[in-house]
Design an enzyme around this catalytic site. Structure first.
Site, PDB file in Angstrom:
ATOM      1  N   GLU A 174      34.477  33.505  34.750  1.00  0.00           N
ATOM      2  CA  GLU A 174      35.688  33.458  35.561  1.00  0.00           C
ATOM      3  C   GLU A 174      35.459  32.529  36.755  1.00  0.00           C
ATOM      4  O   GLU A 174      34.924  32.962  37.789  1.00  0.00           O
ATOM      5  CB  GLU A 174      36.029  34.850  36.080  1.00  0.00           C
ATOM      6  CG  GLU A 174      36.275  35.868  34.988  1.00  0.00           C
ATOM      7  CD  GLU A 174      37.221  36.968  35.450  1.00  0.00           C
ATOM      8  OE1 GLU A 174      38.230  37.167  34.770  1.00  0.00           O
ATOM      9  OE2 GLU A 174      36.968  37.592  36.495  1.00  0.00           O
ATOM     10  N   GLY A 232      44.078  39.025  34.368  1.00  0.00           N
ATOM     11  CA  GLY A 232      44.525  39.788  35.539  1.00  0.00           C
ATOM     12  C   GLY A 232      46.040  39.867  35.570  1.00  0.00           C
ATOM     13  O   GLY A 232      46.658  40.715  34.921  1.00  0.00           O
ATOM     14  N   GLY A 233      46.651  38.958  36.309  1.00  0.00           N
ATOM     15  CA  GLY A 233      48.104  38.982  36.533  1.00  0.00           C
ATOM     16  C   GLY A 233      48.932  39.193  35.267  1.00  0.00           C
ATOM     17  O   GLY A 233      49.843  40.036  35.243  1.00  0.00           O
ATOM     18  N   GLU A 259      35.965  39.299  42.969  1.00  0.00           N
ATOM     19  CA  GLU A 259      36.595  39.976  44.118  1.00  0.00           C
ATOM     20  C   GLU A 259      35.652  41.020  44.708  1.00  0.00           C
ATOM     21  O   GLU A 259      35.658  41.263  45.905  1.00  0.00           O
ATOM     22  CB  GLU A 259      37.937  40.598  43.690  1.00  0.00           C
ATOM     23  CG  GLU A 259      38.992  39.522  43.493  1.00  0.00           C
ATOM     24  CD  GLU A 259      40.108  39.886  42.542  1.00  0.00           C
ATOM     25  OE1 GLU A 259      40.249  41.073  42.185  1.00  0.00           O
ATOM     26  OE2 GLU A 259      40.850  38.956  42.134  1.00  0.00           O
ATOM     27  N   ASN A 306      42.589  43.300  33.201  1.00  0.00           N
ATOM     28  CA  ASN A 306      42.058  43.828  34.469  1.00  0.00           C
ATOM     29  C   ASN A 306      43.230  44.009  35.431  1.00  0.00           C
ATOM     30  O   ASN A 306      43.769  43.045  35.954  1.00  0.00           O
ATOM     31  CB  ASN A 306      41.043  42.824  35.052  1.00  0.00           C
ATOM     32  CG  ASN A 306      40.611  43.224  36.452  1.00  0.00           C
ATOM     33  OD1 ASN A 306      40.749  44.371  36.861  1.00  0.00           O
ATOM     34  ND2 ASN A 306      40.082  42.261  37.202  1.00  0.00           N
ATOM     35  N   TRP A 307      43.592  45.274  35.654  1.00  0.00           N
ATOM     36  CA  TRP A 307      44.780  45.548  36.475  1.00  0.00           C
ATOM     37  C   TRP A 307      44.514  45.435  37.969  1.00  0.00           C
ATOM     38  O   TRP A 307      45.439  45.535  38.760  1.00  0.00           O
ATOM     39  CB  TRP A 307      45.311  46.951  36.167  1.00  0.00           C
ATOM     40  CG  TRP A 307      45.817  47.142  34.780  1.00  0.00           C
ATOM     41  CD1 TRP A 307      45.794  46.238  33.745  1.00  0.00           C
ATOM     42  CD2 TRP A 307      46.443  48.318  34.253  1.00  0.00           C
ATOM     43  NE1 TRP A 307      46.354  46.789  32.617  1.00  0.00           N
ATOM     44  CE2 TRP A 307      46.763  48.064  32.910  1.00  0.00           C
ATOM     45  CE3 TRP A 307      46.754  49.569  34.795  1.00  0.00           C
ATOM     46  CZ2 TRP A 307      47.386  49.012  32.093  1.00  0.00           C
ATOM     47  CZ3 TRP A 307      47.371  50.513  33.999  1.00  0.00           C
ATOM     48  CH2 TRP A 307      47.689  50.231  32.656  1.00  0.00           C
ATOM     49  N   LYS A 308      43.266  45.313  38.357  1.00  0.00           N
ATOM     50  CA  LYS A 308      42.898  45.274  39.782  1.00  0.00           C
ATOM     51  C   LYS A 308      43.492  46.497  40.497  1.00  0.00           C
ATOM     52  O   LYS A 308      43.607  47.541  39.893  1.00  0.00           O
ATOM     53  CB  LYS A 308      43.365  43.962  40.413  1.00  0.00           C
ATOM     54  CG  LYS A 308      42.986  42.746  39.569  1.00  0.00           C
ATOM     55  CD  LYS A 308      43.124  41.468  40.329  1.00  0.00           C
ATOM     56  CE  LYS A 308      42.899  40.309  39.376  1.00  0.00           C
ATOM     57  NZ  LYS A 308      42.639  39.062  40.035  1.00  0.00           N
ATOM     58  N   HIS A 358      32.796  41.461  39.253  1.00  0.00           N
ATOM     59  CA  HIS A 358      34.002  40.642  39.421  1.00  0.00           C
ATOM     60  C   HIS A 358      33.899  39.887  40.745  1.00  0.00           C
ATOM     61  O   HIS A 358      33.393  40.421  41.731  1.00  0.00           O
ATOM     62  CB  HIS A 358      35.242  41.542  39.398  1.00  0.00           C
ATOM     63  CG  HIS A 358      36.514  40.762  39.269  1.00  0.00           C
ATOM     64  ND1 HIS A 358      37.092  40.121  40.347  1.00  0.00           N
ATOM     65  CD2 HIS A 358      37.297  40.489  38.197  1.00  0.00           C
ATOM     66  CE1 HIS A 358      38.186  39.498  39.935  1.00  0.00           C
ATOM     67  NE2 HIS A 358      38.337  39.696  38.639  1.00  0.00           N
ATOM     68  N   GLY A 413      43.721  34.300  39.889  1.00  0.00           N
ATOM     69  CA  GLY A 413      44.905  34.644  40.662  1.00  0.00           C
ATOM     70  C   GLY A 413      45.539  33.461  41.373  1.00  0.00           C
ATOM     71  O   GLY A 413      46.404  33.633  42.230  1.00  0.00           O
TER      72      GLY A 413
END
Ligand code: PEP
Length: 256
Positions: free
Chosen positions: A168, A235-236, A98, A9-11, A96, A174
């Site tokens: 998650e 993610g990261g 976020e 997941n590149w956000k 998600h 993050g």
């Protein structure tokens, strides 16, 4: 443990130019290999076309990070699932944390999005997870059950093969803090158990439950080894080909 799914997941990172560079590196790493595990990338909308071009004829799935719950029409700034399919996406991430936190997405909205996306033919990665406060109050299972319930009541067990759950914990996303393998396994088993109360074992046989929250090469093995962990939403560590591919390699070593 089924074959594992490793999803990046590149956000809100990597426009087309940077995306092309990263995807070419990932592709170079995977070319000529026969993968047992599955791999998926979730670039921002503007880089989906680039992903489609660079990943052409590879087994890597392409997905979006969000979708609107309606069919195409007057919804300025939004993207429909039919458009995602046309652009080359097979998957979409929905719910998600976020999006829940910064864009006020409720369980009900998440459920409507999931139903629309699945009905239109996308595979959904549904994110669930509790905040630190909820865990401290020992409400984590109840919160996750509510998040699942609102979506599952909009679906039927025939939809199970279009659904992947990503657990998650919000406090691990993050932050560099990861759930312990035991915490992950405990919640994944709880989720699987809850699903089996609603849908038949046969319908659920291919349903994956991914772990997400600061997964990186250093902790991926321990997390992915857990019986009910069927992959990772990353993610990261998915923003660098080296760490993403290292996690894929770990999954390959574990996949049967
Ligand atoms: C995510 O965004 O889904 C995620 C798990 O992020 P990170 O790996 O950076 O914690």
């Amino acid at each position: 443990m089924s074959n594992l799914l490793i999803a990046g997941n590149w956000k809100m990172n990597k426009g087309p130019e940077e995306a092309q560079k990263l995807l070419k590196e990932i592709r170079a790493n995977l070319d000529g290999r026969k993968l047992t595990s599955q791999v998926a990338v979730f670039p921002p909308y503007v880089s989906i076309h680039t992903a489609k071009e660079v990943l052409d004829e590879t087994p890597v799935f392409i997905g979006a990070q969000n979708v609107h719950e309606s069919s195409p029409g007057a919804f300025t700034g939004e993207v429909s699932s039919s458009m995602l399919l046309e652009a080359g996406c097979s998957h979409v991430i929905i719910g998600h944390s976020e999006r829940r936190e910064h864009f006020g997405e409720s369980n009900e909205l998440v459920a409507r999005k999931a139903r629309r996306a699945i009905n239109d033919g996308l595979k959904v990665i549904l994110c669930v997870g509790e905040t630190l406060q909820e865990r401290k109050k020992n409400r984590h299972q109840k919160v996750v059950m509510e998040q699942l319930r609102s979506v599952l009541q909009q679906l039927t067990e025939e939809n199970a093969n279009s659904l992947t759950i990503a657990y998650e914990p919000v406090w691990a996303i993050g932050t560099g803090e990861t759930a312990t393998p035991q915490q992950a396994q405990e919640m994944h088993a709880f989720i699987r158990n809850y699903l089996t109360e609603l849908w038949s074992t046969q319908a659920l046989s291919g349903l994956k439950i991914l772990y997400g929250g600061s997964m990186k090469p250093e902790n991926a093995m321990e997390l992915l080894k857990q019986e009910d962990v069927d992959g990772g939403l990353i993610g990261g560590a998915s923003l660098k080909a080296e760490s993403f591919c290292e996690i894929i390699n770990i999954a390959e070593n574990l996949s049967r």
